[in-house]
Every structure is written in C-alpha cells, then in structure tokens.
Design a protein around this motif. Sequence first.
Motif, PDB file in Angstrom:
ATOM      1  N   VAL A  81      33.957  40.928  40.569  1.00 52.94           N
ATOM      2  CA  VAL A  81      35.378  40.717  40.278  1.00 52.94           C
ATOM      3  C   VAL A  81      35.704  39.234  40.474  1.00 52.94           C
ATOM      4  N   HIS A  82      36.284  38.630  39.431  1.00 52.35           N
ATOM      5  CA  HIS A  82      36.701  37.229  39.468  1.00 52.35           C
ATOM      6  C   HIS A  82      38.196  37.139  39.190  1.00 52.35           C
ATOM      7  N   HIS A  83      38.780  35.984  39.561  1.00 51.97           N
ATOM      8  CA  HIS A  83      40.053  35.617  38.950  1.00 51.97           C
ATOM      9  C   HIS A  83      39.790  34.383  38.084  1.00 51.97           C
ATOM     10  N   GLY A 200      33.244  40.915  45.205  1.00 51.49           N
ATOM     11  CA  GLY A 200      33.935  39.709  44.759  1.00 51.49           C
ATOM     12  C   GLY A 200      32.948  38.581  44.543  1.00 51.49           C
ATOM     13  N   HIS A 201      33.337  37.626  43.714  1.00 54.62           N
ATOM     14  CA  HIS A 201      32.468  36.467  43.461  1.00 54.62           C
ATOM     15  C   HIS A 201      32.052  35.809  44.772  1.00 54.62           C
ATOM     16  N   ARG A 202      32.972  35.769  45.736  1.00 59.61           N
ATOM     17  CA  ARG A 202      32.684  35.083  47.001  1.00 59.61           C
ATOM     18  C   ARG A 202      31.610  35.783  47.815  1.00 59.61           C
ATOM     19  N   ALA A 208      36.284  30.506  46.573  1.00 54.03           N
ATOM     20  CA  ALA A 208      37.471  31.259  46.961  1.00 54.03           C
ATOM     21  C   ALA A 208      37.701  32.446  46.031  1.00 54.03           C
ATOM     22  N   CYS A 209      37.061  32.463  44.885  1.00 56.86           N
ATOM     23  CA  CYS A 209      37.217  33.508  43.875  1.00 56.86           C
ATOM     24  C   CYS A 209      36.836  34.878  44.444  1.00 56.86           C
ATOM     25  N   PRO A 210      37.597  35.928  44.232  1.00 57.78           N
ATOM     26  CA  PRO A 210      38.759  36.053  43.341  1.00 57.78           C
ATOM     27  C   PRO A 210      40.107  35.852  44.040  1.00 57.78           C
ATOM     28  N   GLU A 263      38.091  27.257  43.429  1.00 56.20           N
ATOM     29  CA  GLU A 263      38.882  28.445  43.118  1.00 56.20           C
ATOM     30  C   GLU A 263      38.115  29.418  42.235  1.00 56.20           C
ATOM     31  N   HIS A 264      37.228  28.887  41.400  1.00 61.01           N
ATOM     32  CA  HIS A 264      36.428  29.816  40.632  1.00 61.01           C
ATOM     33  C   HIS A 264      34.926  29.650  40.851  1.00 61.01           C
ATOM     34  N   GLY A 265      34.366  28.508  40.542  1.00 65.19           N
ATOM     35  CA  GLY A 265      32.918  28.347  40.495  1.00 65.19           C
ATOM     36  C   GLY A 265      32.240  28.644  41.808  1.00 65.19           C
TER      37      GLY A 265
HETATM   38 ZN   LIG Z   1      34.591  33.795  40.075  1.00 68.99          ZN
END
Ligand SMILES: [Zn+2]
Length: 278
Positions: A81-83, A200-202, A208-210, A263-265
């Motif tokens: 799950v990402h944002h 979650g991605h993290r 920090a994503c998602p 925030e994403h990568g």
């Molecule tokens: Zn992500």
Amino acid sequence: MSGQRRTMTSDGTPGDLSRRNLLRGTALIAGGALIGGAHVATAGAALAAPQPTIYARSAWSARPPTSAATVLATPPTYIVVHHTATANSTNYTQAHAFSLSRSIQNYHMDSNGWADTGQQLTISRGGYIMEGRNRSLPAIRAGDQVVGAHVANYNNVAVGIENEGLYTSATPTTALYNSLVATCAWLCTVYNRPTSAIIGHRDLNATACPGDRLYAMLPQLRRDVGARLAATGLAALRGADLAAHELPPYPATPRAGRTTPFEHGPALGSRDPNHATG
Ligand SMILES: [Zn+2]
C-alpha cells in the motif's frame, strides 16, 4: 483529531474517512451490497472475491511503454500500500482519476526515465481503480505478476497499489478506502495470499509512505479484507500468516523533520531485475 471527522456529503461525494463510515462500510459489506463499484458476494455465491471494476490502460489513454513489462509466473509475496504523495484532491470524478493515472505515468517516464508507470494499480480519492503498468491486469487475472517499480529491491515479489493523496496527517476518503478493501480482497484471492501480506511501503523501504495515518489503518484494512474473504467463503485465508522467511524487514522510518524527501520513494534498488530501466 475530532475536527477532521466528516460524513458523506448530501450529494454522495465522499468525505474524510471516519470511524462511523468505517463501521457503515463494514456493515454494508456484511450485507452483500454494491460498494465502490465492487459486487460483494454473499453466502452461496462463487467462492472467490470478485474483481472490482478496474479501468484498463486504454480507458485512461495510457502512453505505450518504452519496453514491455516482465511477467513472472509466480505470485507476489506482498501487497504493498502506497500513497501518491500528491494533493488530497476534492475532485472525485472519473475524469480526474484518469488524469491522475496519466500524470503519474508522465512523471515516471519523463522525470524518472522509466519504461512505464511504476505501480500495478492506482486508486483515486473518488474510488476509481485503474490499471497501472502494462500487462498488469491480464497478469493478475492469471495469478502472475508484473515486475513494477514502486518498492526498492522487492519489485519482483510485490504488487503495488498507489492511493491518491498524502496521508501523513489526513485520512483517505471512504470511497478510496472501500475500493482499497475490494482490491486487496481480490488480490488475496487470485494470489492465495493471507491478509498479513498487505503491508505498507515503509515495511520494506525507509520511507514515510503511505503516511502515518494510512499506515495506522492497515490493521483495520486487513480485518475488513478478512471479513470480505470470509463473506465469500475464503475464511481459511483470514487467519493465515506470512511464513517466517516472508516477514518484512520493517526498516526504520525517516526521522521527524526529514520526511519530506521520503514521502514516497525509494521505488527502485540495485537488486531489482529492472533496476536500469524501471
Ligand atoms: Zn510508496
């Protein structure tokens, strides 16, 4: 945080997700209703979580990739799950959703230099679900996976869902959340994965994503997906867990104050088979 609670607006557009809406959604799921474009099976229906309505690349006028995606004849270990770390838009239309998919693809191809958009699936704040990387929908339906570019060093064992918005302090819309539940239930079914595969991605990369708020909702998401699987006769999956060797590394998240660049990568790593092309 109570000031952030809003209910559905009178014209049916989604407000911020609240506990009330969560409970309402759960009740509707248990009743076998039509939610977010997904038909929810009731007892006696086919023993599989049905595919929610997913708009193929042709629907949102995707550009052709610079090279065809790699398809692996193995299911992914993780459903990530990402944002998107984009604005929390209040435009909940299909046109906006398709524009979002095009914008992400343009960014991934033109700015990142990738062969195509990175993620396999995208969900808008209006609840629309779109195919991402080329070949993704046929691959998922066949129980295979497309190698994407969304989670560094795990792209050959993870299917990625990009959820529109930035969820560091806000929560997703009810429409987005309901579509995420439907999507995850479908993926758990076609890939025969337990709900604990939803992470979650993290959990895999230092990011920090998602977002803290959406990440904090993942236990509820797993429960809601489990409830939907149970409603479709797949209760056995609900209590299953990842094998010890499949447990994610849960890397440390960036320190407070340093989250913005993360925030994403990261989406690609040296151990990914497509590390050179995205
Ligand atoms: Zn992500």
